[in-house]
Design an enzyme around this catalytic site. Structure first.
Site, short mmCIF file in Angstrom:
data_model
loop_
_atom_site.label_atom_id
_atom_site.label_comp_id
_atom_site.label_asym_id
_atom_site.label_seq_id
_atom_site.Cartn_x
_atom_site.Cartn_y
_atom_site.Cartn_z
CG ASP A 71 102.39 22.21 -3.27
OD1 ASP A 71 103.09 22.19 -2.24
OD2 ASP A 71 102.68 21.58 -4.31
CD GLN B 275 99.60 20.62 -6.11
OE1 GLN B 275 99.67 19.73 -5.25
NE2 GLN B 275 100.59 21.48 -6.30
CG ASP C 214 107.02 22.35 -9.89
OD1 ASP C 214 107.81 22.33 -8.94
OD2 ASP C 214 105.87 21.87 -9.85
CD GLU D 123 111.27 20.30 -8.51
OE1 GLU D 123 111.41 19.92 -7.34
OE2 GLU D 123 110.27 20.01 -9.20
C1 GLC Z 1 108.01 20.69 -6.80
C2 GLC Z 1 108.05 21.84 -5.83
C3 GLC Z 1 107.28 21.48 -4.60
C4 GLC Z 1 105.86 21.16 -4.99
C5 GLC Z 1 105.81 20.11 -6.09
C6 GLC Z 1 104.46 20.04 -6.70
O1 GLC Z 1 108.63 19.57 -6.30
O2 GLC Z 1 109.38 22.16 -5.52
O3 GLC Z 1 107.31 22.52 -3.65
O4 GLC Z 1 105.17 20.67 -3.87
O5 GLC Z 1 106.69 20.41 -7.15
O6 GLC Z 1 104.24 21.15 -7.54
#
Ligand code: GLC
Length: 647
Positions: free
Chosen positions: A141, A252, A284, A326
């Protein structure tokens, strides 16, 4: 609620011991910070854990912070003091961001300093290097499946290289920004490996369920982030003999923030990265960190308590380190990430202005500002110390976060408008200029997100003739003028400064074939970048335009992020008018989002306190006809200030 008291006295004692033989002055600095932030820490932990647990954990965290403070490089301690003396450092109009992958931009960490000159040409003062901590092998990712938070992806360099780079950037006035992925780790991370090996302690770091009962109950209200390549939110793991929560990809694993051990682990990671010289941590996927049955498990109040606790720890040990949330969420949830109510001033200093980004593209496709005016005005107020990251696009797809109520308020149907935007930007709509790609179409929700570089979305990539190219260039410039003129830190996504199109070979790399976000994460070819010096080329025009925006921006104190932008009502439907009131004088951003000439009454400028309108981007006075109207050319962007205050 804590109020200092015996807890603080114990904390001061414990910290005192952990500070060892530091000088009296240094000890005092830490203890004063502890005194200042202790309540924030305990208050946050009490919102997450049982009271006795919260106290115990607070003391542990303080000890960890004190030890990290001892280890902190004296140069970074000086930076801490500088930041404390200039608390608005992120808000100043000379802040400009750039985001890129180290390998795609410069090869590796050691070679990156060779590109500092390029960043300086643009005026960059903040560099976000995409994930570079060691990820799992294979698909990861884009590095967001971290296997080890304490080492660097070997082909990019070492921890020492990162430390050196941070120092070098700092010497050039550029702050290093890195991701801190705190919603999940790779299945191969040590915690996950030990959980798979049967260690109870580590199993407790994750959300693991023996059967489908709870997963099914949660799924009833959970959306899917990657419905195409990772449907569902739970993954069966034979070694765990259970279902593990996996919001994103199957590899993940979401960590369990209800477990205090997890807090302790991540606080250590924060301190570790800060001591390497990272100045901003991008939290994130922060919106997903707290789970609650019967909800979407996004934007839960505890998410802000998690941030507040980590923030308090950082403020004690390394106050030069800022946090950036984020949270790519709907407009109604967004502002909370800059702190509202009890969290005001206690969470991230920075958050992505997702709503502005979406509205930029919505305005351009619709050729009017009706929805944007409504949506941007409907946002709740932000604390004046909170700062937006403004951007026209990032490394992720664009999700059409249009609020149904906002759409309804201006007579639109939210679903239909979202559908319009996705067909417009995928290139399916008749006469569209755009050539984006559909990402993760979800037939159940009708959701169709879009991948694309700025040039592809604005029509520059495939402009069929000179006029079309001129229009597209104006759109690229306009989109950036809106985000540079909003207030906050504008971040340019690598390649957009050269007007690069979508990468046609995006699917060629192993692991990328199903993820078209790679189309807008281009490699910078330095032979192409060299054309920026030639103003007859597309690269030259775009680069020069963006550098010019940054240069003018630096001269306008009105663009300090503490001032709140106000979108004016009652303007021509093609013109977004954004007023910024600031002690140094007002500023009006005027943006014609349509393909035709549009009027703006000069009287509105006068009413805003701009007696002698001066357009700062062109350096000319605003010309008005006898009818009192000034006319903006198709896709024109004006930053109007009073001639008396023009720099
Ligand atoms: C955030 C990142 C993205 C990723 C996600 C999972 O949104 O910007 O690229 O896929 O997190 O970590």
């Amino acid at each position: 609620m804590s109020t200092g008291g015996p807890g603080l006295l114990t904390a001061l004692d414990r910290a005192g011991a952990a500070l060892g033989d530091l000088s009296e002055e240094l000890r005092e600095t830490f203890l004063l910070r502890l005194e200042r932030w202790w309540d924030d820490l305990v208050d946050a932990l009490e919102a997450l854990y049982a009271a006795d647990e919260a106290q115990r954990l607070a003391l542990q965290l303080v000890e960890h912070a004190a030890r990290a403070y001892c280890d902190r490089d004296p140069e970074l301690r000086r930076l801490d003091e500088r930041r404390v003396l200039r608390p608005d450092w992120l808000q100043r109009p000379d802040m400009l961001g750039y985001a890129c992958y180290t390998d795609r931009f410069a090869g590796d960490l050691r070679r990156l300093p060779e590109r500092i000159g390029y960043l300086e040409e643009l005026g960059v003062s903040y560099l976000h290097l995409m994930p570079l901590l060691t990820p799992r092998d294979g698909d990861n990712d884009g590095g967001y499946a971290v296997q080890d938070y304490r080492t660097i992806r070997p082909d990019l360099g070492t921890v020492e290289d990162l430390r050196d780079l941070a120092r070098e950037l700092r010497a050039h006035g550029i702050s290093l920004v890195l991701d801190l992925v705190l919603n999940h780790v790779a299945r191969e991370h040590e915690w996950a490996a030990r959980a798979r090996a049967g260690e109870r302690r580590y199993r407790g770091y994750f959300h693991v369920f023996a059967d489908r009962q709870m997963p099914d109950a949660y799924e009833a209200t959970l959306p899917e982030v990657f419905p195409d390549f990772a449907p569902g939110n739970f993954t069966w793991d034979a070694e765990l003999s259970g279902w593990v929560w996996t919001t994103f990809n199957a590899w993940q694993w979401d960590v369990n923030w209800a477990n205090p051990e997890v807090m302790l682990e991540y606080a250590d990671v924060v301190l570790h990265l800060a001591n390497l010289g990272v100045e901003v941590l991008r939290l994130d996927a922060i919106a997903f960190t707290w789970k609650r049955l019967g909800t979407s498990c996004q934007n839960q109040p505890e998410v802000h308590a998690v941030t507040q606790a980590l923030r308090a720890v950082a403020r004690m040990a390394c106050p030069a380190t800022a946090f950036k949330a984020e949270a790519i969420v709907g407009p109604r949830d967004l502002v909370q990430y800059l702190g509202q109510g009890r969290y005001a001033g206690r969470v991230s200093e920075l958050a992505y202005h997702n709503s502005l980004m979406v509205q930029v593209w919505s305005m351009l496709a619709a050729g009017n500002v009706v929805l944007a005016r409504q949506a941007l005005s409907a946002l709740p107020p932000r604390p004046t110390t909170g700062t937006w990251i403004t951007y026209v696009r990032c490394h992720d797809d664009i999700g059409w976060a249009i609020d149904d109520d906002d759409a309804r308020a201006v007579g639109l149907d939210g679903f239909a408008h979202r559908r319009f935007l996705s067909t417009w930007y995928s290139g399916e709509f008749p006469d569209t200029w755009a050539s984006g790609l559909v990402f993760q179409a979800n037939p159940i929700t009708g959701d169709r997100r879009i991948s694309g570089t700025c040039a592809s979305l604005a029509g520059l990539a495939d402009a069929p003739d000179t006029l079309a190219e001129e229009r597209a260039l104006a759109r690229v410039f306009l989109a950036h003028a809106v985000i540079f003129g909003w207030g906050g830190i504008p971040v340019i996504w690598s390649g957009d400064e050269l007007g690069l199109p979508n990468d046609p070979g995006w699917a060629d790399e192993p692991g990328h074939e199903d993820d078209n976000r790679w189309a807008h994460r281009p490699r910078i070819a330095w032979s192409t970048a060299a054309r920026r010096r030639d103003l007859r080329t597309r690269e030259g025009k775009v680069f020069h335009g963006l550098a010019h925006l940054a240069k003018v921006r630096r001269t306008l104190p009105q663009l300090h992020a503490s001032a709140e932008p106000v979108v004016l009502e009652g303007t021509d439907d093609g013109v977004l008018a954004v007023l910024r009131r600031h002690p140094s004088g007002p500023m009006m951003g005027l943006y014609n989002v349509s393909g035709s000439w549009r009027p703006f009454p000069v009287q509105r400028l006068h009413a805003a306190g701009i007696a002698a309108p001066h357009e700062a981007l062109s350096g000319h006075a605003v010309v008005t006809g006898d009818d009192g109207l000034a006319f903006l050319a198709p896709y024109a962007a004006w930053w109007v200030v009073d001639a008396g205050s023009a720099g």
